[in-house]
Design an enzyme around this catalytic site. Structure first.
Site, mmCIF file in Angstrom:
data_model
loop_
_atom_site.group_PDB
_atom_site.id
_atom_site.type_symbol
_atom_site.label_atom_id
_atom_site.label_comp_id
_atom_site.label_asym_id
_atom_site.label_seq_id
_atom_site.Cartn_x
_atom_site.Cartn_y
_atom_site.Cartn_z
ATOM 1 N N LYS A 275 0.075 -7.836 -1.552
ATOM 2 C CA LYS A 275 -1.007 -7.534 -0.600
ATOM 3 C C LYS A 275 -1.963 -8.706 -0.431
ATOM 4 O O LYS A 275 -2.645 -8.808 0.588
ATOM 5 C CB LYS A 275 -1.768 -6.275 -1.029
ATOM 6 C CG LYS A 275 -0.898 -5.027 -1.221
ATOM 7 C CD LYS A 275 0.020 -4.759 -0.067
ATOM 8 C CE LYS A 275 0.915 -3.537 -0.209
ATOM 9 N NZ LYS A 275 1.756 -3.465 -1.409
ATOM 10 N N TYR B 211 7.488 0.215 -7.543
ATOM 11 C CA TYR B 211 8.081 -0.624 -6.492
ATOM 12 C C TYR B 211 9.181 -1.548 -7.016
ATOM 13 O O TYR B 211 10.356 -1.384 -6.694
ATOM 14 C CB TYR B 211 6.994 -1.472 -5.815
ATOM 15 C CG TYR B 211 5.934 -0.665 -5.110
ATOM 16 C CD1 TYR B 211 6.140 -0.203 -3.814
ATOM 17 C CD2 TYR B 211 4.721 -0.363 -5.726
ATOM 18 C CE1 TYR B 211 5.172 0.538 -3.161
ATOM 19 C CE2 TYR B 211 3.752 0.375 -5.082
ATOM 20 C CZ TYR B 211 3.978 0.820 -3.792
ATOM 21 O OH TYR B 211 3.015 1.553 -3.150
ATOM 22 N N TYR C 29 8.098 9.090 -4.425
ATOM 23 C CA TYR C 29 7.136 8.025 -4.725
ATOM 24 C C TYR C 29 6.554 8.171 -6.144
ATOM 25 O O TYR C 29 5.982 9.213 -6.472
ATOM 26 C CB TYR C 29 5.997 8.039 -3.697
ATOM 27 C CG TYR C 29 4.991 6.922 -3.901
ATOM 28 C CD1 TYR C 29 5.207 5.667 -3.368
ATOM 29 C CD2 TYR C 29 3.837 7.141 -4.641
ATOM 30 C CE1 TYR C 29 4.306 4.636 -3.567
ATOM 31 C CE2 TYR C 29 2.918 6.111 -4.849
ATOM 32 C CZ TYR C 29 3.157 4.868 -4.298
ATOM 33 O OH TYR C 29 2.249 3.852 -4.507
HETATM 34 C C1 PLP Z 1 2.791 -2.384 -1.490
HETATM 35 C C2 PLP Z 1 3.846 -2.858 -2.403
HETATM 36 C C3 PLP Z 1 5.177 -3.044 -1.954
HETATM 37 C C4 PLP Z 1 5.643 -2.667 -0.586
HETATM 38 O O1 PLP Z 1 5.180 -3.508 0.419
HETATM 39 P P1 PLP Z 1 5.007 -2.902 1.906
HETATM 40 O O2 PLP Z 1 4.503 -4.028 2.674
HETATM 41 O O3 PLP Z 1 4.034 -1.759 1.753
HETATM 42 O O4 PLP Z 1 6.320 -2.386 2.356
HETATM 43 C C5 PLP Z 1 6.099 -3.558 -2.849
HETATM 44 N N1 PLP Z 1 5.752 -3.852 -4.104
HETATM 45 C C6 PLP Z 1 4.504 -3.675 -4.575
HETATM 46 C C7 PLP Z 1 4.224 -3.989 -5.991
HETATM 47 C C8 PLP Z 1 3.510 -3.172 -3.735
HETATM 48 O O5 PLP Z 1 2.267 -2.980 -4.212
#
Ligand code: PLP
Length: 344
Positions: free
Chosen positions: A49, A286, A260
């Site tokens: 991010k 993730y 999730y």
């Molecule tokens: C937000 C996030 C993702 C996914 O990215 P998107 O742009 O939302 O698809 C992947 N890995 C981590 C650790 C994240 O925080």
């Protein structure tokens, strides 16, 4: 293209390193594995991010905003990085988090508090309504809010990943290496949309595989359509003349498990293996799921042994500590320092 001229507030330590996962590749019997360390973007424990926030905060400052507003899960990496970006840019930060306030904050939530964000707890079903009320409430108080969508996934945010693909192309060029496949976690879509636009900008030839973290394949490629919308917005924002459609996106939907944040052996095994084999920490929501998918694909011989696969580490490890219960269950460790294996 006018990406260099867009408003940008520097937050990340770039370029992020690319490392070779030699032991893991040996353990699995090929292919060659590289990892791009966007967990090391450098802002308050890092993550993907941060790249998006450089452009989002850039636009917020240009518009004269004084408050960043965004939303996410209680353990949102996006919210933690937004809180940090606000602190760095001298802005206030309001976070809408799903659920109810826990007795003891941990992981990303603890960091949100330390970073000075104001937290509003909302039920997930009421989130959209609350999100649309907040800017008006803030404006009435005389604040100037800047709204960031969940995950920072719009054309402005995804621009960070167009730049990331340009960075990757330059690094691979310098290393004299070619990458045949890129694998990464995909959830709110900005990362994948930006990567796909960036691949077109740079003429990148490898295949791009998003691993869906929480979206199912729905009817008529719903998520791919969302990705195409973000990509088109992104191309327009950076001034790149191209059109994207659902068919430009490859998403694997086979690893959703219980949904999730529901941790299963897929994530547990991936986390243990990366840690014990390579000293690399991935997360349970993730990157553990995306790496679990990559391990499964390698075992199913989806890649030739002379191919190179790059895993894009998007961050997330700060949430590990809030999931200690889920991560210590089921596994036993054979001996100190050796691989862990599921006990079933
Ligand atoms: C937000 C996030 C993702 C996914 O990215 P998107 O742009 O939302 O698809 C992947 N890995 C981590 C650790 C994240 O925080």
């Amino acid at each position: 293209m006018r990406i260099e001229a867009l408003p940008r507030f520097r937050l990340a330590q770039l370029p992020t390193p690319i490392e070779e996962l030699k032991s893991l590749s040996r353990e699995l019997g090929g292919p060659k594995l590289l990892i791009k360390r966007d967990d090391q973007t450098g802002l308050a424990l890092g993550g993907n991010k941060t790249r998006k926030l450089e452009f989002l905060v850039g636009q917020a400052l240009e518009q004269g905003a004084d408050t960043l507003v965004t939303a996410g899960a209680a353990q949102s990496n996006h919210c933690r990085q937004t809180a940090a970006a606000a602190a760095r840019a001298g802005l206030r930060c309001e976070l809408l988090l799903n659920g109810t306030k826990p007795e003891l904050p941990n992981g990303n939530l603890l960091l949100d508090e330390l970073l000075g964000a104001r937290i509003h707890w909302v039920q997930r079903s009421e989130r959209e309504a609350k999100l649309s009320e907040i800017p008006d409430e803030l404006r009435k108080q005389g604040d100037k809010p800047y709204m960031i969508p969940v995950g920072g996934s719009n054309g402005v945010g995804a621009t960070g990943y167009v730049l990331a693909m340009m960075e990757l192309a330059e690094q691979l060029n310098g290393m004299n290496r070619r990458v045949d496949h890129v694998v990464f976690a995909s959830s709110s879509g900005g990362t994948q949309a930006g990567i796909v636009v960036g691949a077109k900008v740079t003429g990148f030839k490898g295949k791009l595989h998003g691993v869906s973290i929480d979206k199912d394949d729905g009817d008529g490629a719903t998520y791919e359509c969302e990705l195409a919308d973000i990509a088109n917005e992104t191309a327009k924002y950076v001034g790149f003349d191209a059109q994207f459609a659902a068919g430009d996106f490859t998403v694997a939907y086979d690893y959703l498990g219980g949904g999730y944040g529901v941790v299963s052996d897929l994530e547990r095994e991936a986390i243990r293996l990366l840690a014990s084999c390579e000293g690399v920490i991935i997360d349970q929501v993730y990157t553990g799921r995306a790496m679990g998918a990559l391990l499964d694909l390698i075992r199913k011989k989806a890649f030739r042994s002379d191919e190179t696969v790059l895993f894009w580490h998007t961050g997330g490890a700060p949430a590990l500590f809030a999931y200690a219960n889920d991560l210590t269950r089921i596994f036993h460790i054979r001996s100190a320092g050796s691989r862990a294996a599921p006990s079933e």
